[in-house]
Scaffold this motif. Structure first.
Motif, PDB file in Angstrom:
ATOM      1  N   ILE A 157       0.848  -1.211   0.000  1.00  0.00           N
ATOM      2  CA  ILE A 157       0.000   0.000   0.000  1.00  0.00           C
ATOM      3  C   ILE A 157       0.879   1.255   0.000  1.00  0.00           C
ATOM      4  N   VAL A 158       1.851   1.253   0.873  1.00  0.00           N
ATOM      5  CA  VAL A 158       2.664   2.464   1.054  1.00  0.00           C
ATOM      6  C   VAL A 158       3.449   2.800  -0.216  1.00  0.00           C
ATOM      7  N   GLN A 159       3.997   1.792  -0.880  1.00  0.00           N
ATOM      8  CA  GLN A 159       4.793   2.074  -2.083  1.00  0.00           C
ATOM      9  C   GLN A 159       3.933   2.617  -3.226  1.00  0.00           C
ATOM     10  N   ALA A 160       2.719   2.087  -3.336  1.00  0.00           N
ATOM     11  CA  ALA A 160       1.802   2.635  -4.362  1.00  0.00           C
ATOM     12  C   ALA A 160       1.484   4.085  -4.030  1.00  0.00           C
ATOM     13  N   LEU A 161       1.258   4.329  -2.747  1.00  0.00           N
ATOM     14  CA  LEU A 161       0.937   5.698  -2.305  1.00  0.00           C
ATOM     15  C   LEU A 161       2.117   6.635  -2.558  1.00  0.00           C
ATOM     16  N   ILE A 162       3.324   6.178  -2.231  1.00  0.00           N
ATOM     17  CA  ILE A 162       4.502   7.046  -2.390  1.00  0.00           C
ATOM     18  C   ILE A 162       4.714   7.398  -3.865  1.00  0.00           C
ATOM     19  N   PHE A 163       4.564   6.406  -4.728  1.00  0.00           N
ATOM     20  CA  PHE A 163       4.750   6.674  -6.158  1.00  0.00           C
ATOM     21  C   PHE A 163       3.758   7.738  -6.630  1.00  0.00           C
ATOM     22  N   CYS A 164       2.495   7.574  -6.234  1.00  0.00           N
ATOM     23  CA  CYS A 164       1.458   8.531  -6.658  1.00  0.00           C
ATOM     24  C   CYS A 164       1.686   9.897  -6.013  1.00  0.00           C
ATOM     25  N   LEU A 165       2.052   9.861  -4.751  1.00  0.00           N
ATOM     26  CA  LEU A 165       2.299  11.104  -4.018  1.00  0.00           C
ATOM     27  C   LEU A 165       3.430  11.908  -4.656  1.00  0.00           C
ATOM     28  N   LEU A 166       4.526  11.216  -4.988  1.00  0.00           N
ATOM     29  CA  LEU A 166       5.668  11.914  -5.584  1.00  0.00           C
ATOM     30  C   LEU A 166       5.323  12.456  -6.968  1.00  0.00           C
ATOM     31  N   THR A 167       4.552  11.672  -7.726  1.00  0.00           N
ATOM     32  CA  THR A 167       4.132  12.175  -9.042  1.00  0.00           C
ATOM     33  C   THR A 167       3.311  13.449  -8.873  1.00  0.00           C
ATOM     34  N   CYS A 168       2.432  13.458  -7.861  1.00  0.00           N
ATOM     35  CA  CYS A 168       1.631  14.662  -7.587  1.00  0.00           C
ATOM     36  C   CYS A 168       2.541  15.832  -7.199  1.00  0.00           C
ATOM     37  N   VAL A 169       3.531  15.552  -6.375  1.00  0.00           N
ATOM     38  CA  VAL A 169       4.454  16.619  -5.940  1.00  0.00           C
ATOM     39  C   VAL A 169       5.188  17.186  -7.151  1.00  0.00           C
TER      40      VAL A 169
END
Lengths: 251, 205
Positions: free
Chosen positions: A217-229
Motif C-alpha cells: 500500500i505504502v509504495q503505491a501511495l509514495i509513487f502517486c504522491l511523488l508524481t503529484c508533488v
C-alpha cells in the motif's frame, strides 16, 4: 534459425544475474494484473447505475477515486483534478503489481525495468504538463534557476541547468529504484528468513507478511504522491497565483 | 454509441503506439540482451530496456481504457448522485417553504373563519334576544288580554251568581214566610217585597 532460437530463449528465460522474470514472464504477470484490474473495475461498474452504491466493488472504487482526487487536489491544487485519471492508473497498476508479490515468487514491480517504465511515464508526463502549463521555453527556463547578474549567469546558470536536468533524470531512478528496492527487497528478505528456518521446516518469512502488505500500500501511495508533488512543482504557476485572492489583491 | 465513437479516434493512436512499443520492447529484449548486459550490468543496474519499453506500451493502452470505460462512468455516476441530492434538497426546501406558506394561509383562514363564526354567533344571540323580547312582550300582552277577559268573565259570573243567589234567597224567604204565615202568598207581590229588601240590604252593605 539459430538466431531466432536464441532470441526466443532470451525472451522466455531471464539472463543470469538478472533480477525479476523474463520478458514473457513479465508480460504474463502484467497480463495477470491488467486482468485483475479490469475484473475489479468491471465488477465496480456493475453497481454504478444504482442511486446509492451498494455494490462493495463500486464502493471501494469510489473510495479509491475520492482518495486519489483528495491527494491530487491537496497537493497540486484545485487544477489537480485533471490529473486524477493518470494518478489513478498509476495507483491501480502499482498496487495490483505490488499485491501480486504477496501471492507469487515475483511480481512486475519487483522488476526494475518495469518500474523504470512507470517512472519514465511519470516524469515524462510531468515534463509534458510543465510545458503545457508554462510553454516549452518557460518550462526549460525554470531549470535555469533564478535570473542572475550577467557575470554570474554565464557561470552559474549553466551549472544550475545541468544540475536540474540531472535531478530530473534522477527522479526516474529514484522512483523506480525505491519501488524495486522495497518489493524485491521484501522477496529477498522473505527468502532469506525462510532459508533460516528451512532446517526446522518453519517458514519464518511468513512473519514478514504484515510488513509486506503495508509495503504494497505504502509504495503505491509514495509513487502517486511523488508524481503529484512533481506535477505540483511544474504546474503551480499556472493557476494558483491568479486564483489566490490575497496575492491578486497585493500591489 | 456516440461516446464510443468519440473514444476510438483518441484511443486508437495510443493503442497503436502502445502495441508498437510492446513489440519493439520484445525485439529489444530478444536481440540486445548481450549489449544491455555489457552496458547496464557494468553500472550495476539489473535492467532490460525492452521490458521498460513494453511496460510503457502497456500503460499507454491501459490508461485511456481505464479512464474511458470505468473512471468517466464513475465520475458521471457521482455527479448524477450529487445532482440528485442537490435537486432533492432544493425540492425539500421548496416544499418546506410551500408548507410554511400554506400553514400561514390556513392559519389566516382559520382566524378569519373563527371571527366570522363569532360574528354569526353574536348576531344569532342578538336575534334570539330580540325575539325573546318580542315574544315576551307579546306574551305579556296576551296575558293582559286574558286577565282582562278573565276579570270580565269573573264580574259577569259574579253578577250572574248574585242574581241567581238573589232569586234563590227570595224563593227560600217566600217559602219560609209561607210556612211561617201559613197562607199562600201572592208570589209576584211577595217576590217584589223580597227583592226590595235585598236591594236595601245590599245598599247598606
Amino acid at each position: 534459425m539459430e538466431f531466432i532460437g536464441k532470441s526466443a530463449i532470451t525472451l522466455v528465460a531471464a539472463s543470469d544475474g538478472h533480477h525479476g522474470p523474463s520478458f514473457i514472464g513479465l508480460m504474463i504477470y502484467v497480463a495477470l494484473i491488467v486482468l485483475a484490474i479490469f475484473l475489479f473495475l468491471g465488477q465496480a461498474k456493475k453497481g454504478m447505475g444504482e442511486r446509492v452504491f451498494k455494490n462493495p466493488f463500486t464502493q471501494r472504487f469510489e473510495q479509491l477515486y475520492l482518495f486519489i482526487e483528495n491527494l491530487c487536489v491537496g497537493i497540486i491544487g484545485s487544477h489537480g483534478r485533471k490529473y486524477v485519471p493518470m494518478i489513478l492508473t498509476f495507483w491501480l497498476i502499482i498496487f495490483f503489481g505490488n499485491a501480486t508479490a504477496l501471492f507469487f515468487s515475483t511480481s512486475p514491480t519487483a522488476d526494475l525495468s518495469f518500474n523504470l517504465g512507470m517512472a519514465l511515464i511519470s516524469i515524462g508526463y510531468v515534463q509534458w504538463e510543465g510545458m503545457k502549463a508554462n510553454g516549452a521555453g518557460g518550462h526549460f527556463k525554470h531549470f535555469a534557476g533564478p535570473s542572475l547578474p550577467i557575470v554570474l549567469a554565464i557561470f552559474v546558470t549553466p551549472l544550475i541547468f545541468l544540475i536540474e536536468i540531472i535531478s530530473e533524470v534522477m527522479k526516474n531512478l529514484s522512483l523506480s529504484l525505491r519501488l524495486f528496492g522495497n518489493i524485491d527487497g521484501g522477496h529477498q528478505a522473505v527468502e532469506a528468513m525462510n532459508a533460516l528456518g528451512a532446517d526446522f521446516y518453519v517458514p519464518i518469512g511468513m512473519f514478514l507478511m504484515p510488513i509486506k502488505v503495508l509495503t504494497v500500500i505504502v509504495q503505491a501511495l509514495i509513487f502517486c504522491l511523488l508524481t503529484c508533488v512533481y506535477l505540483s512543482l511544474v504546474t503551480h504557476h499556472e493557476e494558483d497565483h491568479s486564483h489566490d485572492p490575497e496575492l491578486a489583491a497585493a500591489p | 454509441m456516440s461516446k464510443e465513437k468519440a473514444f476510438w479516434p483518441k484511443f486508437l493512436p495510443k493503442l497503436v503506439i502502445g502495441a508498437g512499443m510492446m513489440v519493439g520492447g520484445m525485439w529489444i529484449s530478444a536481440n540486445t540482451a548481450d549489449l544491455q548486459a555489457t552496458l547496464l550490468e557494468a553500472l550495476g543496474l539489473p535492467l532490460d530496456l525492452g521490458k521498460t519499453l513494453a511496460a510503457i506500451g502497456v500503460f499507454l493502452i491501459v490508461s485511456p481504457a481505464i479512464d474511458f470505460f470505468y473512471l468517466q462512468p464513475l465520475k458521471e455516476a457521482i455527479d448524477d448522485r450529487s445532482e440528485n441530492l442537490e435537486k432533492t434538497f432544493t425540492e425539500a426546501e421548496q416544499l418546506r417553504s410551500e408548507m410554511a406558506e400554506m400553514k400561514s394561509g390556513y392559519e389566516k383562514q382559520l382566524a378569519s373563519t373563527e371571527a366570522q363564526a363569532r360574528e354569526q354567533i353574536q348576531a344569532q344571540i342578538k336575534e334570539a334576544q330580540d325575539l325573546r323580547k318580542t315574544l315576551m312582550s307579546e306574551a305579556s300582552a296576551a296575558a293582559d288580554d286574558l286577565l282582562a277577559k278573565a276579570n270580565d268573565e269573573i264580574t259577569a259570573e259574579k253578577l250572574k251568581a248574585l242574581t241567581e243567589l238573589r232569586v234563590h234567597v227570595a224563593t227560600l224567604s217566600i217559602q219560609a214566610a209561607e210556612k211561617i204565615v201559613g197562607e199562600n202568598m201572592d208570589s209576584d207581590k211577595n217576590r217584589k217585597l223580597v227583592d226590595d229588601f235585598i236591594t236595601s240590604v245590599e245598599a247598606k252593605n
